[in-house]
Each structure stands twice: as structure tokens, then as C-alpha cells.
Design an enzyme around this catalytic site. Structure first.
Site, mmCIF file in Angstrom:
data_model
loop_
_atom_site.group_PDB
_atom_site.id
_atom_site.type_symbol
_atom_site.label_atom_id
_atom_site.label_comp_id
_atom_site.label_asym_id
_atom_site.label_seq_id
_atom_site.Cartn_x
_atom_site.Cartn_y
_atom_site.Cartn_z
ATOM 1 N N TYR A 87 2.386 77.704 38.878
ATOM 2 C CA TYR A 87 1.127 77.207 39.462
ATOM 3 C C TYR A 87 0.161 76.782 38.357
ATOM 4 O O TYR A 87 -0.436 75.704 38.419
ATOM 5 C CB TYR A 87 0.503 78.285 40.339
ATOM 6 C CG TYR A 87 -0.771 77.851 41.018
ATOM 7 C CD1 TYR A 87 -0.736 76.995 42.111
ATOM 8 C CD2 TYR A 87 -2.015 78.301 40.569
ATOM 9 C CE1 TYR A 87 -1.910 76.591 42.742
ATOM 10 C CE2 TYR A 87 -3.186 77.901 41.194
ATOM 11 C CZ TYR A 87 -3.123 77.048 42.274
ATOM 12 O OH TYR A 87 -4.284 76.649 42.891
ATOM 13 N N SER B 67 -7.862 74.112 39.090
ATOM 14 C CA SER B 67 -7.997 75.549 39.360
ATOM 15 C C SER B 67 -8.487 76.242 38.095
ATOM 16 O O SER B 67 -8.317 75.722 36.986
ATOM 17 C CB SER B 67 -6.639 76.131 39.772
ATOM 18 O OG SER B 67 -6.656 77.549 39.748
#
Length: 253
Positions: free
Chosen positions: A151, A138
Site C-alpha cells: 500500500y 496517503s
């Protein structure tokens, strides 16, 4: 070009979003697709769609955080030419409002799940004489994003695991890369907005879309196209790389 005929592709999280788009495209390009997911409804629909279009696909319900389950399922496959680790969960919060349970949940799926699947797949690939692994990292693994503590931790781990596996198994003809999406319009985004911004979904969607310099969110299909290249023979000289696919989020801010 970009044919996956005669290849077996294992795709985790193929029941929705980016994983689903990758599964459909890989099947269209000739791969026999094996989907691992806990989302039985979504994964079954993906398989149905692939079969309807003349492709090959099967679905196994599997908790990727459980290595014994992963091994049991992948032992059913005669070979694993491609592994795509797309399964993942998210969490909104900074350090002080991330509970231990939240942290453990994110780590268990996003980090241990990737480790488990790579661990089993690499052993099969070594015996076969090679293979390709693609992990979904990501933009959060490269830049600081507000309220994404756990995350970001997990995606940073995915990035560095990718580099380690690429280095350690290059002599076994195993390539390992990752892609780092920015915001992508998936059902997760819609559910997030509905849960947290009821009545303001449209306004918040536009606000999130504009955080990408290109002015919109990406689509799962765009992510799948990059995944196809990296998992194809045409990318045979590419390993140990992280590809941002984020509408300029990292480089043009």
C-alpha cells in the site's frame, strides 16, 4: 466561492467513502459529476442521492486498471474539467507476507489506475485549454507505517506521479495536486475491524483513532472539503502540492 458550476468532474471510486463524499459535495457546488467505479450498488446510490438533491450525476461501471475501458467511458464526456482519482484498494502485510498476486493487485488499481485516468484526462484537458487533477495519496507515502508495504509503495507512486504531471503540464494550464489523508472513518475501516477483530471492534476502533494526535479519525466529508478547495478556481495558484490531512499524524508525532 468554491463554485463548480458549468464544470464536469470525473470521480473514480465515487461509490463509497472519500470518493462518495467528494462526489456529493462537488455536485452540491454545481458540478456535473461522472462516477467511475466497480461498486455498482454504492455508485448508483451516490447518483440517486445527488439527483434527489437537485444535482447532476451519472455512473459508469469501469475498471480503472483497464486503460481501454477508461478511454471508452471518458470519450462519452464532452469535457473533463476536473479529475479526482479516489479509487483504491488496501492491503495489510509487510514485505515477507505480501504475495506477488497481492503486490500486482495493489499496483494495478492504485498506480496503474491513476496513470490510466490521468493519461486519458490530460489529453482532453490539453484540447480544452486546461483542467485540474487531484490524486488521493496517503500519509503512508511520507512516513513508515507498519504492515503496509504494498500500500505504501502504491501511494508513494501516486505522490511522485502527481509532481511529475504538475511539472510537465503546467504550461498547458493543467494543475495537479494530491491530498494525503491519515485514518479516515469509512466503511473500509468498519469491515477491516469486523474481519480481523471480531468482538473487539470498539476497542480497536478507539486504539486506531488515538494514533492521530488530534484524538480521532477524520471524516470523508472533511477530506471532501479540502478536495473542493484544490479543485476550485480559488486554488488557481496551487499545483504540485501534497496536502496532509491527518489530525497531526505526520507533523506532530
Amino acid at each position: 466561492m468554491f463554485s463548480l458550476t458549468h464544470k464536469t468532474a470525473v470521480i473514480t471510486g465515487g461509490g463509497s467513502g472519500i470518493g462518495q463524499a467528494i462526489a456529493r459535495l462537488f455536485a452540491k457546488q454545481g458540478a456535473e459529476v461522472i462516477i467511475l467505479d466497480l461498486n455498482e450498488t454504492g455508485a448508483s446510490q451516490t447518483v440517486t442521492d445527488i439527483l434527489r438533491e437537485g444535482g447532476k450525476a451519472v455512473f459508469y461501471r469501469c475498471d480503472v486498471s483497464d486503460q481501454s475501458e477508461v478511454k471508452k467511458v471518458l470519450d462519452l464526456a464532452s469535457k473533463v474539467d476536473i479529475l479526482v482519482n479516489s479509487a483504491g484498494v488496501s492491503h495489510v502485510g509487510k514485505l515477507e507476507n505480501t504475495s506477488e498476486a497481492d503486490f500486482d493487485r495493489i499496483f494495478r488499481v492504485n498506480v496503474k489506475g491513476v496513470y490510466n485516468c490521468m493519461s486519458v484526462a490530460v489529453e482532453k484537458m490539453k484540447k480544452q485549454g486546461g483542467g485540474v487533477i487531484l490524486n488521493l495519496a496517503s500519509v503512508a507515502s511520507s512516513v513508515g507505517i507498519p504492515d503496509r508495504f504494498a500500500y505504501s509503495m502504491s501511494k508513494g507512486a501516486v505522490l511522485t506521479m502527481t509532481l511529475s504531471v504538475a511539472r510537465d503540464y503546467i504550461d498547458q494550464k493543467i494543475r495537479c495536486n494530491c491530498i494525503s489523508p491519515g485514518r479516515v472513518h469509512t466503511p473500509f475501516v468498519d469491515d477491516f475491524l469486523k474481519k480481523n477483530y471480531a468482538g473487539q471492534e470498539k476497542e480497536m476502533f478507539e486504539k486506531l483513532a488515538k494514533t492521530q494526535p488530534i484524538g480521532r479519525m477524520g471524516t470523508p466529508e472533511e477530506m471532501a472539503t479540502l478536495a473542493l478547495y484544490l479543485c476550485s478556481d480559488e486554488a488557481g495558484f496551487v499545483t504540485g502540492a501534497d496536502y496532509s490531512i491527518d489530525g497531526g499524524f505526520v507533523s506532530l508525532k
